[in-house]
Design a protein around this motif. Structure first.
Motif, PDB file in Angstrom:
ATOM      1  N   THR A   4       0.852  -1.188   0.000  1.00 29.87           N
ATOM      2  CA  THR A   4       0.000   0.000   0.000  1.00 29.87           C
ATOM      3  C   THR A   4       0.884   1.232   0.000  1.00 29.87           C
ATOM      4  O   THR A   4       1.776   1.357   0.834  1.00 29.87           O
ATOM      5  CB  THR A   4      -0.906   0.015   1.255  1.00 29.87           C
ATOM      6  N   GLN A   5       0.635   2.150  -0.923  1.00 32.04           N
ATOM      7  CA  GLN A   5       1.336   3.429  -0.912  1.00 32.04           C
ATOM      8  C   GLN A   5       0.772   4.273   0.229  1.00 32.04           C
ATOM      9  O   GLN A   5      -0.410   4.186   0.530  1.00 32.04           O
ATOM     10  CB  GLN A   5       1.136   4.190  -2.235  1.00 32.04           C
ATOM     11  N   HIS A   6       1.618   5.110   0.828  1.00 30.33           N
ATOM     12  CA  HIS A   6       1.174   5.956   1.938  1.00 30.33           C
ATOM     13  C   HIS A   6       1.590   7.396   1.664  1.00 30.33           C
ATOM     14  O   HIS A   6       2.753   7.664   1.364  1.00 30.33           O
ATOM     15  CB  HIS A   6       1.795   5.466   3.250  1.00 30.33           C
ATOM     16  N   SER A  27     -12.304   4.008  -8.367  1.00 25.58           N
ATOM     17  CA  SER A  27     -11.678   4.519  -7.150  1.00 25.58           C
ATOM     18  C   SER A  27     -12.726   4.731  -6.070  1.00 25.58           C
ATOM     19  O   SER A  27     -13.888   4.993  -6.355  1.00 25.58           O
ATOM     20  CB  SER A  27     -10.976   5.846  -7.437  1.00 25.58           C
ATOM     21  N   VAL A  28     -12.281   4.628  -4.809  1.00 26.31           N
ATOM     22  CA  VAL A  28     -13.215   4.816  -3.698  1.00 26.31           C
ATOM     23  C   VAL A  28     -12.457   5.283  -2.452  1.00 26.31           C
ATOM     24  O   VAL A  28     -11.344   4.832  -2.190  1.00 26.31           O
ATOM     25  CB  VAL A  28     -14.000   3.518  -3.405  1.00 26.31           C
ATOM     26  N   LEU A  29     -13.063   6.202  -1.737  1.00 22.47           N
ATOM     27  CA  LEU A  29     -12.601   6.584  -0.408  1.00 22.47           C
ATOM     28  C   LEU A  29     -13.243   5.596   0.551  1.00 22.47           C
ATOM     29  O   LEU A  29     -14.466   5.561   0.688  1.00 22.47           O
ATOM     30  CB  LEU A  29     -13.015   8.022  -0.086  1.00 22.47           C
ATOM     31  N   GLU A  30     -12.444   4.775   1.195  1.00 24.50           N
ATOM     32  CA  GLU A  30     -12.986   3.729   2.062  1.00 24.50           C
ATOM     33  C   GLU A  30     -13.331   4.256   3.449  1.00 24.50           C
ATOM     34  O   GLU A  30     -14.402   3.972   3.968  1.00 24.50           O
ATOM     35  CB  GLU A  30     -12.010   2.555   2.127  1.00 24.50           C
ATOM     36  N   TRP A  31     -12.419   4.995   4.049  1.00 22.93           N
ATOM     37  CA  TRP A  31     -12.705   5.577   5.360  1.00 22.93           C
ATOM     38  C   TRP A  31     -11.706   6.673   5.699  1.00 22.93           C
ATOM     39  O   TRP A  31     -10.611   6.720   5.161  1.00 22.93           O
ATOM     40  CB  TRP A  31     -12.733   4.530   6.467  1.00 22.93           C
ATOM     41  N   ILE A  32     -12.152   7.568   6.591  1.00 25.35           N
ATOM     42  CA  ILE A  32     -11.306   8.597   7.197  1.00 25.35           C
ATOM     43  C   ILE A  32     -11.636   8.597   8.679  1.00 25.35           C
ATOM     44  O   ILE A  32     -12.815   8.561   9.045  1.00 25.35           O
ATOM     45  CB  ILE A  32     -11.582  10.006   6.623  1.00 25.35           C
ATOM     46  N   LYS A  33     -10.602   8.627   9.523  1.00 21.33           N
ATOM     47  CA  LYS A  33     -10.880   8.704  10.960  1.00 21.33           C
ATOM     48  C   LYS A  33      -9.757   9.443  11.676  1.00 21.33           C
ATOM     49  O   LYS A  33      -8.607   9.452  11.219  1.00 21.33           O
ATOM     50  CB  LYS A  33     -11.097   7.325  11.550  1.00 21.33           C
ATOM     51  N   PRO A  34     -10.107  10.064  12.802  1.00 22.19           N
ATOM     52  CA  PRO A  34      -9.087  10.764  13.589  1.00 22.19           C
ATOM     53  C   PRO A  34      -8.229   9.763  14.359  1.00 22.19           C
ATOM     54  O   PRO A  34      -8.685   8.657  14.674  1.00 22.19           O
ATOM     55  CB  PRO A  34      -9.910  11.632  14.541  1.00 22.19           C
ATOM     56  N   ALA A  50      -6.591   7.928   6.511  1.00 16.90           N
ATOM     57  CA  ALA A  50      -7.603   7.522   5.538  1.00 16.90           C
ATOM     58  C   ALA A  50      -7.103   6.329   4.734  1.00 16.90           C
ATOM     59  O   ALA A  50      -5.903   6.100   4.606  1.00 16.90           O
ATOM     60  CB  ALA A  50      -7.910   8.691   4.598  1.00 16.90           C
ATOM     61  N   SER A  51      -8.056   5.611   4.196  1.00 13.67           N
ATOM     62  CA  SER A  51      -7.781   4.501   3.291  1.00 13.67           C
ATOM     63  C   SER A  51      -8.599   4.719   2.031  1.00 13.67           C
ATOM     64  O   SER A  51      -9.782   5.064   2.099  1.00 13.67           O
ATOM     65  CB  SER A  51      -8.170   3.175   3.957  1.00 13.67           C
ATOM     66  N   PHE A  52      -7.953   4.526   0.869  1.00 19.41           N
ATOM     67  CA  PHE A  52      -8.653   4.702  -0.402  1.00 19.41           C
ATOM     68  C   PHE A  52      -7.956   3.911  -1.491  1.00 19.41           C
ATOM     69  O   PHE A  52      -6.826   3.452  -1.319  1.00 19.41           O
ATOM     70  CB  PHE A  52      -8.763   6.191  -0.771  1.00 19.41           C
ATOM     71  N   THR A  53      -8.673   3.717  -2.592  1.00 17.34           N
ATOM     72  CA  THR A  53      -8.073   3.102  -3.771  1.00 17.34           C
ATOM     73  C   THR A  53      -8.203   4.070  -4.934  1.00 17.34           C
ATOM     74  O   THR A  53      -9.182   4.809  -5.036  1.00 17.34           O
ATOM     75  CB  THR A  53      -8.757   1.764  -4.160  1.00 17.34           C
ATOM     76  N   LEU A  54      -7.180   4.062  -5.768  1.00 17.64           N
ATOM     77  CA  LEU A  54      -7.209   4.782  -7.046  1.00 17.64           C
ATOM     78  C   LEU A  54      -7.066   3.723  -8.111  1.00 17.64           C
ATOM     79  O   LEU A  54      -6.018   3.075  -8.218  1.00 17.64           O
ATOM     80  CB  LEU A  54      -6.059   5.784  -7.148  1.00 17.64           C
ATOM     81  N   GLY A  55      -8.112   3.512  -8.884  1.00 19.10           N
ATOM     82  CA  GLY A  55      -8.078   2.434  -9.871  1.00 19.10           C
ATOM     83  C   GLY A  55      -7.834   1.125  -9.153  1.00 19.10           C
ATOM     84  O   GLY A  55      -8.600   0.731  -8.286  1.00 19.10           O
ATOM     85  N   MET A  60      -2.983   4.606   1.642  1.00 17.31           N
ATOM     86  CA  MET A  60      -3.309   5.154   2.954  1.00 17.31           C
ATOM     87  C   MET A  60      -2.822   6.593   2.911  1.00 17.31           C
ATOM     88  O   MET A  60      -1.935   6.936   2.124  1.00 17.31           O
ATOM     89  CB  MET A  60      -2.582   4.411   4.073  1.00 17.31           C
ATOM     90  N   ALA A  61      -3.408   7.420   3.767  1.00 21.95           N
ATOM     91  CA  ALA A  61      -2.953   8.804   3.862  1.00 21.95           C
ATOM     92  C   ALA A  61      -3.074   9.261   5.297  1.00 21.95           C
ATOM     93  O   ALA A  61      -3.877   8.725   6.075  1.00 21.95           O
ATOM     94  CB  ALA A  61      -3.782   9.706   2.944  1.00 21.95           C
ATOM     95  N   ILE A  62      -2.261  10.238   5.628  1.00 19.96           N
ATOM     96  CA  ILE A  62      -2.330  10.873   6.928  1.00 19.96           C
ATOM     97  C   ILE A  62      -2.311  12.381   6.720  1.00 19.96           C
ATOM     98  O   ILE A  62      -1.643  12.872   5.808  1.00 19.96           O
ATOM     99  CB  ILE A  62      -1.164  10.416   7.849  1.00 19.96           C
ATOM    100  N   GLU A  63      -3.089  13.066   7.527  1.00 23.15           N
ATOM    101  CA  GLU A  63      -3.051  14.531   7.568  1.00 23.15           C
ATOM    102  C   GLU A  63      -2.538  14.868   8.960  1.00 23.15           C
ATOM    103  O   GLU A  63      -3.231  14.627   9.952  1.00 23.15           O
ATOM    104  CB  GLU A  63      -4.447  15.104   7.348  1.00 23.15           C
TER     105      GLU A  63
END
Length: 156
Positions: A4-6, A27-34, A50-55, A60-63
């Motif tokens: 998984t790319q982050h 693509s789909v945004l699966e979830w975002i949580k604090p 957050a977790s999402f797929t592109l194609g 995963m992502a973090i803010e």
């Protein structure tokens, strides 16, 4: 095993993910949580993941505020079957960002993208070295890639 790319966003992670997933089919945004306050030195709710797929790719992502800005060491390459798809993605992603040579651009969050024809690799790796050279030379002169011009270069 799963790979998984982050991505680390300083801010606006949710807006970026919603934008990216709206552009790429499948693509789909699966979830975002604090992240709970007791696991972070930041105020409660200010750090989110957050977790999402592109194609067909998992992300995963973090803010979590500033750390290291995005750079060319990581880019997302999207291969398009048609010039219309290539143009649509290019135009959307360049808005508020910056275009670069050879199909590269940076979006408004600073993330690097390569928007390329699906056929580019095949053309550049043609068994005929003259065809491959012509395609490569044509591509190196382009900013946004043009499928018809690349095909014309291959044909000579």
């Amino acid at each position: 095993m799963k790979v998984t790319q982050h991505l680390w966003f300083e801010k606006d992670m949710e807006a970026a993910i919603r934008f990216y997933t709206s552009l790429i089919p499948g693509s789909v945004l699966e979830w975002i949580k604090p992240i709970p306050a007791d696991t972070s030195s930041e105020p409660a709710g200010s750090v989110r993941i957050a977790s999402f797929t592109l194609g067909d790719q998992r992300y995963m992502a973090i803010e979590a505020g500033p750390l290291d800005p995005f750079n060319h060491a990581f880019s997302i390459m999207v291969e398009c079957d048609t010039q219309a798809d290539l143009d649509r993605l290019w135009d959307a992603l360049k808005e508020g960002g910056a275009v670069e040579a050879c199909g590269w651009l940076r979006d408004r969050w600073g993330l690097s993208w390569q928007i390329a024809p699906a056929r580019l690799g095949e053309l550049m790796n043609d068994p005929d070295p003259d065809r491959a050279r012509r395609v490569t030379e044509a591509m190196l002169k382009m900013v946004k890639l043009d499928i018809a011009a690349l095909e014309a270069a291959a044909a000579g």
